[in-house]
Write a protein that holds these residues in place. Structure first.
Motif, mmCIF file in Angstrom:
data_model
loop_
_atom_site.group_PDB
_atom_site.id
_atom_site.type_symbol
_atom_site.label_atom_id
_atom_site.label_comp_id
_atom_site.label_asym_id
_atom_site.label_seq_id
_atom_site.Cartn_x
_atom_site.Cartn_y
_atom_site.Cartn_z
ATOM 1 N N ASN A 3 0.820 -1.206 0.000
ATOM 2 C CA ASN A 3 0.000 0.000 0.000
ATOM 3 C C ASN A 3 0.855 1.258 0.000
ATOM 4 N N LEU A 4 1.959 1.241 0.742
ATOM 5 C CA LEU A 4 2.850 2.395 0.787
ATOM 6 C C LEU A 4 3.458 2.640 -0.587
ATOM 7 N N ALA A 5 3.889 1.597 -1.261
ATOM 8 C CA ALA A 5 4.457 1.735 -2.605
ATOM 9 C C ALA A 5 3.414 2.268 -3.575
ATOM 10 N N ASN A 6 2.172 1.828 -3.424
ATOM 11 C CA ASN A 6 1.085 2.303 -4.273
ATOM 12 C C ASN A 6 0.809 3.781 -4.009
ATOM 13 N N MET A 7 0.801 4.178 -2.743
ATOM 14 C CA MET A 7 0.582 5.581 -2.388
ATOM 15 C C MET A 7 1.696 6.458 -2.943
ATOM 16 N N MET A 8 2.931 5.997 -2.860
ATOM 17 C CA MET A 8 4.064 6.758 -3.373
ATOM 18 C C MET A 8 3.942 6.923 -4.898
ATOM 19 N N LYS A 9 3.505 5.875 -5.570
ATOM 20 C CA LYS A 9 3.325 5.939 -7.015
ATOM 21 C C LYS A 9 2.237 6.956 -7.363
ATOM 22 N N GLN A 10 1.132 6.928 -6.617
ATOM 23 C CA GLN A 10 0.045 7.870 -6.860
ATOM 24 C C GLN A 10 0.490 9.305 -6.600
ATOM 25 N N GLU A 16 3.437 14.796 -11.237
ATOM 26 C CA GLU A 16 3.661 14.936 -12.672
ATOM 27 C C GLU A 16 2.487 15.646 -13.349
ATOM 28 N N LYS A 17 1.272 15.321 -12.916
ATOM 29 C CA LYS A 17 0.093 15.984 -13.475
ATOM 30 C C LYS A 17 0.085 17.465 -13.115
ATOM 31 N N MET A 18 0.479 17.796 -11.889
ATOM 32 C CA MET A 18 0.550 19.198 -11.461
ATOM 33 C C MET A 18 1.570 19.963 -12.301
ATOM 34 N N ALA A 19 2.717 19.365 -12.554
ATOM 35 C CA ALA A 19 3.742 20.015 -13.371
ATOM 36 C C ALA A 19 3.227 20.248 -14.791
ATOM 37 N N ARG A 91 -9.829 21.733 -10.675
ATOM 38 C CA ARG A 91 -10.984 20.857 -10.426
ATOM 39 C C ARG A 91 -10.903 19.608 -11.302
ATOM 40 N N ARG A 92 -10.519 19.815 -12.557
ATOM 41 C CA ARG A 92 -10.396 18.688 -13.478
ATOM 42 C C ARG A 92 -9.299 17.736 -13.004
ATOM 43 N N LEU A 93 -8.198 18.290 -12.563
ATOM 44 C CA LEU A 93 -7.070 17.474 -12.115
ATOM 45 C C LEU A 93 -7.391 16.703 -10.837
ATOM 46 N N THR A 94 -8.110 17.336 -9.920
ATOM 47 C CA THR A 94 -8.398 16.708 -8.634
ATOM 48 C C THR A 94 -9.740 15.976 -8.623
#
Length: 107
Positions: A3-10, A16-19, A91-94
């Motif tokens: 789960n931690l690895a999955n959270m880090m990936k997310q 990346e999406k924010m950038a 809003r679209r991103l989140t």
């Protein structure tokens, strides 16, 4: 641990999406107008001023204060459009999740 690895990936994907969104905001142009278009202010959605156009008929040294007010009005119109575009992109991103009051992204 999985789960931690999955959270880090997310988290990395969100970063990346924010950038990418920041880059897109820099490329999105809005135009604010005042005095029926006699003053136009161009800016990007990050709030950076790109250009200013003033109709020559407004350029009268005796009425400098009026022109200053019109430039400010055009800038404020463009800024409001830029902020609205940035809010819509966020809003679209989140996925429609609203940010807490006072928490401003991307600027």
């Amino acid at each position: 641990m999985k789960n931690l690895a999955n959270m880090m990936k997310q988290a990395q994907e969100m970063q990346e999406k924010m950038a990418a969104m920041q880059d897109a905001l820099a490329d999105h142009e809005v135009v604010g107008r005042a005095a029926a278009g006699m003053v136009e202010v161009r800016m990007n959605a990050k709030g950076e001023l790109l250009g200013l156009k003033v109709d020559p008929s407004l350029i009268n040294p005796a009425e400098a204060e009026v022109m200053e007010d019109l430039i400010a009005a055009g800038f404020n119109d463009a800024r409001a459009k830029a902020e609205e575009h940035a809010r819509e992109e966020m809003r679209r991103l989140t996925g429609g999740l609203e940010l807490p009051p006072g928490f401003r992204l991307p600027f």
